[in-house]
Design a protein around this motif. Structure first.
Motif, PDB file in Angstrom:
ATOM      1  N   ALA A  32      12.825  -5.249  -3.806  1.00 26.31           N
ATOM      2  CA  ALA A  32      12.204  -4.763  -5.041  1.00 26.31           C
ATOM      3  C   ALA A  32      13.137  -3.904  -5.893  1.00 26.31           C
ATOM      4  O   ALA A  32      13.119  -4.005  -7.120  1.00 26.31           O
ATOM      5  CB  ALA A  32      10.944  -3.966  -4.710  1.00 26.31           C
ATOM      6  N   VAL A  33      13.970  -3.064  -5.252  1.00 18.43           N
ATOM      7  CA  VAL A  33      14.752  -2.104  -6.039  1.00 18.43           C
ATOM      8  C   VAL A  33      16.263  -2.186  -5.847  1.00 18.43           C
ATOM      9  O   VAL A  33      17.008  -1.567  -6.596  1.00 18.43           O
ATOM     10  CB  VAL A  33      14.275  -0.650  -5.786  1.00 18.43           C
ATOM     11  N   GLY A  80      19.579  -8.077   3.663  1.00 15.48           N
ATOM     12  CA  GLY A  80      19.689  -9.530   3.523  1.00 15.48           C
ATOM     13  C   GLY A  80      18.791 -10.020   2.407  1.00 15.48           C
ATOM     14  O   GLY A  80      17.590  -9.816   2.443  1.00 15.48           O
ATOM     15  N   GLY A  81      19.367 -10.591   1.374  1.00 14.26           N
ATOM     16  CA  GLY A  81      18.596 -11.121   0.254  1.00 14.26           C
ATOM     17  C   GLY A  81      18.273 -10.093  -0.821  1.00 14.26           C
ATOM     18  O   GLY A  81      17.593 -10.414  -1.785  1.00 14.26           O
ATOM     19  N   ALA A  82      18.764  -8.844  -0.680  1.00 17.25           N
ATOM     20  CA  ALA A  82      18.466  -7.815  -1.686  1.00 17.25           C
ATOM     21  C   ALA A  82      19.209  -8.103  -2.977  1.00 17.25           C
ATOM     22  O   ALA A  82      20.179  -8.859  -2.999  1.00 17.25           O
ATOM     23  CB  ALA A  82      18.845  -6.446  -1.152  1.00 17.25           C
ATOM     24  N   GLY A 139       0.784  -1.227   0.000  1.00 14.70           N
ATOM     25  CA  GLY A 139       0.000   0.000   0.000  1.00 14.70           C
ATOM     26  C   GLY A 139       0.818   1.280   0.000  1.00 14.70           C
ATOM     27  O   GLY A 139       0.266   2.370  -0.037  1.00 14.70           O
ATOM     28  N   ILE A 140       2.139   1.163   0.032  1.00  8.40           N
ATOM     29  CA  ILE A 140       3.018   2.337  -0.002  1.00  8.40           C
ATOM     30  C   ILE A 140       3.528   2.494  -1.430  1.00  8.40           C
ATOM     31  O   ILE A 140       4.061   1.557  -2.015  1.00  8.40           O
ATOM     32  CB  ILE A 140       4.221   2.182   0.944  1.00  8.40           C
ATOM     33  N   THR A 141       3.343   3.679  -1.997  1.00  3.62           N
ATOM     34  CA  THR A 141       3.857   3.956  -3.336  1.00  3.62           C
ATOM     35  C   THR A 141       5.259   4.534  -3.194  1.00  3.62           C
ATOM     36  O   THR A 141       5.445   5.615  -2.635  1.00  3.62           O
ATOM     37  CB  THR A 141       2.945   4.958  -4.074  1.00  3.62           C
ATOM     38  N   TRP A 142       6.235   3.763  -3.693  1.00  7.16           N
ATOM     39  CA  TRP A 142       7.643   4.187  -3.656  1.00  7.16           C
ATOM     40  C   TRP A 142       8.025   4.708  -5.025  1.00  7.16           C
ATOM     41  O   TRP A 142       7.905   4.006  -6.017  1.00  7.16           O
ATOM     42  CB  TRP A 142       8.549   3.020  -3.271  1.00  7.16           C
ATOM     43  N   ARG A 143       8.501   5.951  -5.082  1.00 11.66           N
ATOM     44  CA  ARG A 143       8.999   6.551  -6.322  1.00 11.66           C
ATOM     45  C   ARG A 143      10.513   6.678  -6.193  1.00 11.66           C
ATOM     46  O   ARG A 143      11.001   7.339  -5.274  1.00 11.66           O
ATOM     47  CB  ARG A 143       8.360   7.921  -6.544  1.00 11.66           C
ATOM     48  N   CYS A 144      11.200   6.025  -7.113  1.00 12.99           N
ATOM     49  CA  CYS A 144      12.664   6.025  -7.061  1.00 12.99           C
ATOM     50  C   CYS A 144      13.238   6.697  -8.298  1.00 12.99           C
ATOM     51  O   CYS A 144      12.784   6.451  -9.419  1.00 12.99           O
ATOM     52  CB  CYS A 144      13.192   4.597  -6.968  1.00 12.99           C
ATOM     53  N   GLU A 145      14.233   7.532  -8.069  1.00 12.53           N
ATOM     54  CA  GLU A 145      14.963   8.190  -9.139  1.00 12.53           C
ATOM     55  C   GLU A 145      16.406   8.341  -8.687  1.00 12.53           C
ATOM     56  O   GLU A 145      16.655   8.803  -7.562  1.00 12.53           O
ATOM     57  CB  GLU A 145      14.344   9.558  -9.436  1.00 12.53           C
ATOM     58  N   ASP A 146      17.321   7.901  -9.548  1.00 11.76           N
ATOM     59  CA  ASP A 146      18.749   7.898  -9.223  1.00 11.76           C
ATOM     60  C   ASP A 146      18.946   7.031  -7.972  1.00 11.76           C
ATOM     61  O   ASP A 146      18.618   5.858  -7.992  1.00 11.76           O
ATOM     62  CB  ASP A 146      19.264   9.328  -9.054  1.00 11.76           C
ATOM     63  N   THR A 147      19.451   7.583  -6.879  1.00 16.48           N
ATOM     64  CA  THR A 147      19.647   6.778  -5.662  1.00 16.48           C
ATOM     65  C   THR A 147      18.630   7.104  -4.569  1.00 16.48           C
ATOM     66  O   THR A 147      18.752   6.614  -3.455  1.00 16.48           O
ATOM     67  CB  THR A 147      21.067   6.984  -5.082  1.00 16.48           C
ATOM     68  N   LYS A 148      17.642   7.915  -4.881  1.00 19.28           N
ATOM     69  CA  LYS A 148      16.658   8.333  -3.871  1.00 19.28           C
ATOM     70  C   LYS A 148      15.291   7.701  -4.130  1.00 19.28           C
ATOM     71  O   LYS A 148      14.801   7.689  -5.253  1.00 19.28           O
ATOM     72  CB  LYS A 148      16.479   9.852  -3.878  1.00 19.28           C
TER      73      LYS A 148
END
Length: 107
Positions: free
Chosen positions: A80-81, A104-106, A48-57
């Motif tokens: 996930a990322v 761990g496991g990423a 339910g959390i929308t994560w927006r990733c760009e570059d390293t953020k």
């Protein structure tokens, strides 16, 4: 004159109740720094959390706070990322030990 006063007081009471209900809704925000930049800006929804990733953020937003621990939130994002070097949510930052556990496991 008395009727107008009652209408005004009723309207104020309704506004107060609406503001009170809105302030009780818990919103969520989180931030993460990735070890490796994402290739292109992306958006991922995790619990339910929308994560927006760009570059390293990465920035996460939701209308409700998750029930899981910060470390578990971080771990799900890392899976996930990619690996995370810093993670903050609910006004608290994860320790270096918790970040190691998070990764761990990423990817």
């Amino acid at each position: 004159m008395m009727l107008n006063r009652r209408v005004a007081l009723g309207a104020l009471a309704i506004c107060g109740l609406m503001l009170s209900a809105t302030s009780k809704a818990q919103s969520y925000s989180g931030e993460a720094t990735l070890a490796t930049p994402v290739a292109t800006p992306s958006e991922t929804v995790i619990d339910g959390i929308t994560w927006r990733c760009e570059d390293t953020k990465c920035v996460g937003r939701s209308l409700r706070a998750p029930k899981s621990s910060q470390t578990l939130e971080c771990r799900k994002l890392a899976l996930a990322v990619g690996q995370v070097t810093a993670f903050r949510s609910r006004g608290r930052r994860l320790s270096d030990d918790a970040i190691a556990e998070c990764n761990g496991g990423a990817k």
